[in-house]
Scaffold this motif. Structure first.
Motif, PDB file in Angstrom:
ATOM      1  N   ASN A  85      51.020 111.662 -12.295  1.00 48.22           N
ATOM      2  CA  ASN A  85      49.855 111.734 -13.174  1.00 48.22           C
ATOM      3  C   ASN A  85      49.132 113.061 -12.967  1.00 48.22           C
ATOM      4  O   ASN A  85      48.781 113.411 -11.844  1.00 48.22           O
ATOM      5  CB  ASN A  85      48.910 110.562 -12.885  1.00 48.22           C
TER       6      ASN A  85
ATOM      7  N   VAL B 123      43.049 101.893 -14.677  1.00 51.09           N
ATOM      8  CA  VAL B 123      44.448 101.498 -14.908  1.00 51.09           C
ATOM      9  C   VAL B 123      45.322 101.987 -13.756  1.00 51.09           C
ATOM     10  O   VAL B 123      46.183 101.257 -13.254  1.00 51.09           O
ATOM     11  CB  VAL B 123      44.957 102.056 -16.253  1.00 51.09           C
ATOM     12  N   LEU B 124      45.083 103.218 -13.312  1.00 55.62           N
ATOM     13  CA  LEU B 124      45.861 103.759 -12.201  1.00 55.62           C
ATOM     14  C   LEU B 124      45.583 102.994 -10.904  1.00 55.62           C
ATOM     15  O   LEU B 124      46.498 102.762 -10.105  1.00 55.62           O
ATOM     16  CB  LEU B 124      45.535 105.249 -12.004  1.00 55.62           C
TER      17      LEU B 124
ATOM     18  N   ARG C  94      44.835  99.863 -10.672  1.00 57.84           N
ATOM     19  CA  ARG C  94      45.577  98.587 -10.744  1.00 57.84           C
ATOM     20  C   ARG C  94      47.068  98.819 -10.530  1.00 57.84           C
ATOM     21  O   ARG C  94      47.742  98.011  -9.883  1.00 57.84           O
ATOM     22  CB  ARG C  94      45.318  97.908 -12.089  1.00 57.84           C
ATOM     23  N   LEU C  95      47.591  99.918 -11.070  1.00 57.08           N
ATOM     24  CA  LEU C  95      49.006 100.239 -10.866  1.00 57.08           C
ATOM     25  C   LEU C  95      49.307 100.441  -9.386  1.00 57.08           C
ATOM     26  O   LEU C  95      50.377 100.060  -8.897  1.00 57.08           O
ATOM     27  CB  LEU C  95      49.374 101.499 -11.649  1.00 57.08           C
TER      28      LEU C  95
ATOM     29  N   ARG D 226      50.447  97.527  -7.203  1.00 58.41           N
ATOM     30  CA  ARG D 226      51.774  96.951  -7.383  1.00 58.41           C
ATOM     31  C   ARG D 226      52.743  97.504  -6.332  1.00 58.41           C
ATOM     32  O   ARG D 226      52.714  98.681  -5.999  1.00 58.41           O
ATOM     33  CB  ARG D 226      52.316  97.266  -8.777  1.00 58.41           C
TER      34      ARG D 226
ATOM     35  N   VAL E 154      55.472 100.194  -7.858  1.00 61.42           N
ATOM     36  CA  VAL E 154      55.035 101.451  -8.474  1.00 61.42           C
ATOM     37  C   VAL E 154      54.529 102.403  -7.395  1.00 61.42           C
ATOM     38  O   VAL E 154      53.689 102.031  -6.570  1.00 61.42           O
ATOM     39  CB  VAL E 154      53.914 101.216  -9.513  1.00 61.42           C
TER      40      VAL E 154
ATOM     41  N   LEU F 192      52.725 106.121  -7.129  1.00 56.26           N
ATOM     42  CA  LEU F 192      51.964 107.008  -8.006  1.00 56.26           C
ATOM     43  C   LEU F 192      51.585 108.287  -7.253  1.00 56.26           C
ATOM     44  O   LEU F 192      50.976 108.243  -6.189  1.00 56.26           O
ATOM     45  CB  LEU F 192      50.707 106.274  -8.481  1.00 56.26           C
TER      46      LEU F 192
ATOM     47  N   THR G 166      51.102 111.721 -17.984  1.00 55.92           N
ATOM     48  CA  THR G 166      51.821 110.953 -16.976  1.00 55.92           C
ATOM     49  C   THR G 166      53.313 111.030 -17.246  1.00 55.92           C
ATOM     50  O   THR G 166      53.752 110.879 -18.392  1.00 55.92           O
ATOM     51  CB  THR G 166      51.368 109.480 -16.966  1.00 55.92           C
TER      52      THR G 166
ATOM     53  N   LEU H 149      51.434 101.074 -21.339  1.00 56.09           N
ATOM     54  CA  LEU H 149      51.826 100.550 -20.033  1.00 56.09           C
ATOM     55  C   LEU H 149      52.839  99.415 -20.166  1.00 56.09           C
ATOM     56  O   LEU H 149      53.892  99.426 -19.517  1.00 56.09           O
ATOM     57  CB  LEU H 149      50.583 100.065 -19.286  1.00 56.09           C
ATOM     58  N   ASN H 150      52.532  98.455 -21.035  1.00 58.53           N
ATOM     59  CA  ASN H 150      53.366  97.250 -21.136  1.00 58.53           C
ATOM     60  C   ASN H 150      54.613  97.433 -21.986  1.00 58.53           C
ATOM     61  O   ASN H 150      55.629  96.765 -21.761  1.00 58.53           O
ATOM     62  CB  ASN H 150      52.528  96.094 -21.695  1.00 58.53           C
TER      63      ASN H 150
ATOM     64  N   LEU I 220      56.079 100.365 -17.865  1.00 58.65           N
ATOM     65  CA  LEU I 220      56.567  99.344 -16.926  1.00 58.65           C
ATOM     66  C   LEU I 220      58.002  98.923 -17.213  1.00 58.65           C
ATOM     67  O   LEU I 220      58.807  98.805 -16.275  1.00 58.65           O
ATOM     68  CB  LEU I 220      55.617  98.139 -16.925  1.00 58.65           C
TER      69      LEU I 220
END
Length: 201
Positions: free
Chosen positions: A93, A108-109, A111-112, A115, A118, A120, A166, A188-189, A193
């Motif tokens: 990113n 959003v980042l 929350r990513l 996971r 993921v 980042l 990104t 994202l979805n 992902l």
């Protein structure tokens, strides 16, 4: 010696005053308008996602870079080998503290980053260290590593149009996808992902 106006006209000086020349001058603005209008109509009516800006680097290796950490942050810097030596696909990113959409994207980042599937990484683009530190300290740090691209040279090599951007980078170190603008739920979805899952498999 003075020139003869009649002689100038005889040598072609009066060509633009012909009826054909006047018609061309009248039609030229209309043709330009039609071309521009057609371009915008294509952009509005087509099914393409405006955030999916084509990149000449898709399916090509990440450019070589070696960026120092953001001064004053505990997070280590970032180099190309960090991306290519990862065990799976990663997200890269490009962000800046002065970028309003980056601030909107940051939750959003975060929350990513929660996971397990993921990883980042961040490139801090054309930013002042103090401003970048304040941004991270106030909003949280989703990045495993952050490289400080003070000059913007790495951004140029990545083909950055404007932050945030990104990149999905596959296990082989090749850029597989580029998203321009803040990541939203749709991108994202539907794109990011699912691609990460395919590349992990």
């Amino acid at each position: 010696m003075t020139s003869d106006p009649d002689t100038q006209t005889a040598h072609g000086g009066g060509e633009t005053g012909s009826p054909k020349g006047k018609r061309l001058l009248f039609l030229l603005p209309m043709l330009i308008f039609l071309v521009v209008a057609g371009y915008f109509a294509w952009g509005l009516l087509s099914d393409r996602d405006p955030s999916e800006v084509p990149s000449a680097l898709i399916d090509k290796p990440v450019p070589q870079f070696d960026l120092s950490p953001v001064e004053g942050l505990d997070t280590p810097g970032l180099k190309t080998a960090d991306l290519t030596d990862a065990n799976g696909p990663v997200l890269l990113n490009v962000w800046a503290s002065w970028c309003v959409p980056c601030r909107a994207e940051h939750p959003v980042l975060m929350r990513l980053a929660e996971r397990d599937d993921v990883t980042l990484y961040g490139v801090n683009y054309k930013d002042e260290p103090a401003d970048a530190r304040q941004f991270i300290n106030n909003l949280g740090n989703p990045f495993t590593r952050i490289g400080a691209d003070r000059s913007g040279r790495t951004g140029i090599e990545l083909g950055v149009y404007g932050v945030p951007e990104t990149y999905v980078i596959g296990p082989s170190g090749k850029i597989r996808y580029k998203h321009t603008g803040p990541i939203d739920a749709k991108a994202l979805n539907e794109n990011i992902l699912p691609l990460l899952q395919r590349l992990s498999g």
